[in-house]
Design a protein around this motif. Sequence first.
Motif, PDB file in Angstrom:
ATOM      1  N   MET A   1      42.021  28.932  61.503  1.00  0.00           N
ATOM      2  CA  MET A   1      43.664  28.782  61.230  1.00  0.00           C
ATOM      3  C   MET A   1      44.359  29.371  62.328  1.00  0.00           C
ATOM      4  SD  MET A   1      45.769  29.886  57.889  1.00  0.00           S
ATOM      5  CE  MET A   1      47.336  30.465  58.140  1.00  0.00           C
ATOM      6  N   GLU A   2      45.508  28.562  62.929  1.00  0.00           N
ATOM      7  CA  GLU A   2      46.232  29.166  64.055  1.00  0.00           C
ATOM      8  C   GLU A   2      47.365  29.869  63.585  1.00  0.00           C
ATOM      9  OE1 GLU A   2      48.700  26.689  67.326  1.00  0.00           O
ATOM     10  OE2 GLU A   2      46.666  25.785  66.682  1.00  0.00           O
ATOM     11  N   ASP A   3      47.627  31.077  64.511  1.00  0.00           N
ATOM     12  CA  ASP A   3      48.668  31.884  64.130  1.00  0.00           C
ATOM     13  C   ASP A   3      50.320  31.274  63.973  1.00  0.00           C
ATOM     14  OD1 ASP A   3      47.257  34.217  64.251  1.00  0.00           O
ATOM     15  OD2 ASP A   3      47.313  33.997  66.499  1.00  0.00           O
ATOM     16  N   GLN A   4      50.782  31.671  62.947  1.00  0.00           N
ATOM     17  CA  GLN A   4      52.130  31.246  62.949  1.00  0.00           C
ATOM     18  C   GLN A   4      53.043  32.251  63.976  1.00  0.00           C
ATOM     19  OE1 GLN A   4      52.297  28.313  61.294  1.00  0.00           O
ATOM     20  NE2 GLN A   4      54.131  28.864  60.493  1.00  0.00           N
ATOM     21  N   ILE A   5      53.766  31.347  64.726  1.00  0.00           N
ATOM     22  CA  ILE A   5      54.741  32.361  65.921  1.00  0.00           C
ATOM     23  C   ILE A   5      56.119  31.916  65.505  1.00  0.00           C
ATOM     24  CG2 ILE A   5      55.130  32.297  68.336  1.00  0.00           C
ATOM     25  CD1 ILE A   5      52.623  30.889  68.926  1.00  0.00           C
ATOM     26  N   LYS A   6      56.802  32.989  65.529  1.00  0.00           N
ATOM     27  CA  LYS A   6      58.407  32.956  65.350  1.00  0.00           C
ATOM     28  C   LYS A   6      58.823  33.873  66.489  1.00  0.00           C
ATOM     29  CE  LYS A   6      59.935  35.205  61.807  1.00  0.00           C
ATOM     30  NZ  LYS A   6      60.258  35.868  60.680  1.00  0.00           N
TER      31      LYS A   6
ATOM     32  N   VAL B   1      58.740  38.460  69.370  1.00  0.00           N
ATOM     33  CA  VAL B   1      57.806  37.265  68.852  1.00  0.00           C
ATOM     34  C   VAL B   1      56.862  38.015  67.619  1.00  0.00           C
ATOM     35  CG1 VAL B   1      55.696  36.143  69.351  1.00  0.00           C
ATOM     36  CG2 VAL B   1      57.427  36.389  71.149  1.00  0.00           C
ATOM     37  N   TYR B   2      56.897  37.285  66.663  1.00  0.00           N
ATOM     38  CA  TYR B   2      56.042  37.686  65.625  1.00  0.00           C
ATOM     39  C   TYR B   2      54.879  36.829  65.382  1.00  0.00           C
ATOM     40  CZ  TYR B   2      60.006  40.516  64.076  1.00  0.00           C
ATOM     41  OH  TYR B   2      60.919  41.579  64.125  1.00  0.00           O
ATOM     42  N   LEU B   3      53.789  37.138  65.171  1.00  0.00           N
ATOM     43  CA  LEU B   3      52.643  36.480  64.807  1.00  0.00           C
ATOM     44  C   LEU B   3      52.169  36.868  63.434  1.00  0.00           C
ATOM     45  CD1 LEU B   3      50.007  36.513  67.693  1.00  0.00           C
ATOM     46  CD2 LEU B   3      51.541  34.537  67.112  1.00  0.00           C
ATOM     47  N   ASP B   4      52.143  35.627  62.498  1.00  0.00           N
ATOM     48  CA  ASP B   4      51.838  35.890  61.134  1.00  0.00           C
ATOM     49  C   ASP B   4      52.865  36.982  60.619  1.00  0.00           C
ATOM     50  OD1 ASP B   4      50.239  33.735  61.372  1.00  0.00           O
ATOM     51  OD2 ASP B   4      48.386  35.138  61.791  1.00  0.00           O
ATOM     52  N   ASP B   5      54.008  37.046  60.895  1.00  0.00           N
ATOM     53  CA  ASP B   5      55.070  38.002  60.397  1.00  0.00           C
ATOM     54  C   ASP B   5      54.903  39.534  60.969  1.00  0.00           C
ATOM     55  OD1 ASP B   5      56.566  36.099  59.163  1.00  0.00           O
ATOM     56  OD2 ASP B   5      55.272  36.227  57.452  1.00  0.00           O
TER      57      ASP B   5
ATOM     58  N   ALA C   1      55.387  41.221  70.388  1.00  0.00           N
ATOM     59  CA  ALA C   1      55.697  41.043  71.723  1.00  0.00           C
ATOM     60  C   ALA C   1      57.364  41.115  71.840  1.00  0.00           C
ATOM     61  CB  ALA C   1      55.545  39.656  72.316  1.00  0.00           C
ATOM     62  N   CYS C   2      57.737  41.556  72.987  1.00  0.00           N
ATOM     63  CA  CYS C   2      59.357  41.620  72.789  1.00  0.00           C
ATOM     64  C   CYS C   2      59.699  41.774  74.470  1.00  0.00           C
ATOM     65  CB  CYS C   2      59.859  43.060  72.489  1.00  0.00           C
ATOM     66  SG  CYS C   2      59.309  44.431  73.614  1.00  0.00           S
ATOM     67  N   SER C   3      61.082  41.356  74.679  1.00  0.00           N
ATOM     68  CA  SER C   3      61.561  41.370  76.047  1.00  0.00           C
ATOM     69  C   SER C   3      63.167  41.265  75.755  1.00  0.00           C
ATOM     70  CB  SER C   3      61.150  40.223  76.788  1.00  0.00           C
ATOM     71  OG  SER C   3      61.813  40.509  78.075  1.00  0.00           O
ATOM     72  N   CYS C   4      63.769  41.579  76.644  1.00  0.00           N
ATOM     73  CA  CYS C   4      65.258  41.354  76.499  1.00  0.00           C
ATOM     74  C   CYS C   4      66.004  41.256  78.074  1.00  0.00           C
ATOM     75  CB  CYS C   4      66.058  42.760  76.258  1.00  0.00           C
ATOM     76  SG  CYS C   4      65.923  44.045  77.039  1.00  0.00           S
ATOM     77  N   PHE C   5      67.200  40.912  77.992  1.00  0.00           N
ATOM     78  CA  PHE C   5      67.846  40.796  79.211  1.00  0.00           C
ATOM     79  C   PHE C   5      69.323  41.541  79.222  1.00  0.00           C
ATOM     80  CE2 PHE C   5      69.498  36.682  77.326  1.00  0.00           C
ATOM     81  CZ  PHE C   5      70.774  36.735  77.702  1.00  0.00           C
TER      82      PHE C   5
END
Length: 152
Positions: A1-6, A54-58, A62-66
């Motif tokens: 099953m593939e990760d849910q990316i949000k 970034v959330y994988l399966d809630d 990962a993060c970033s900003c500008f």
Amino acid sequence: MEDQIKIIRTTSENHDFVSLVSALDKSLWEAYPELKSNYWGNNIIELNPNVVIVYLDDVAVACSCFKKYDRNTIEIKRMFVSVDNRGKRLAQLMLRELESWAKELGFTVSVLETLYKQEAAIRMYQKAAYVITENYGPYVGLKNSICMQKQI
């Protein structure tokens, strides 16, 4: 099953961002103990309204900003993907989201700084059309810094 990316847009007050940045700082100081005094002041993020997570399966992975660098330019900051989730193109997703957001706000140029040992990051930025440029602002004269830029 593939990760849910949000991917969400949020602020630097988001507790998941704070946790991920703490993990990023820890990894940087382990990789570059000799640079801590030179770079610490450049890595403090004041209240920032332009954060992506970034959330994988809630689960925040990962993060970033500008932040605004000048009238036309943003600076990408605090790009981090947790160790277990590298190689899944999450940094590219975040970078595209940040660039898109910046364009919506009227910015036309993106700059960033990374460290010379971050070879995977440098390759990822180059694939995203960033080019190495002369060091700018607080990174002028810092031989360990690699600065890059792109028209967005």
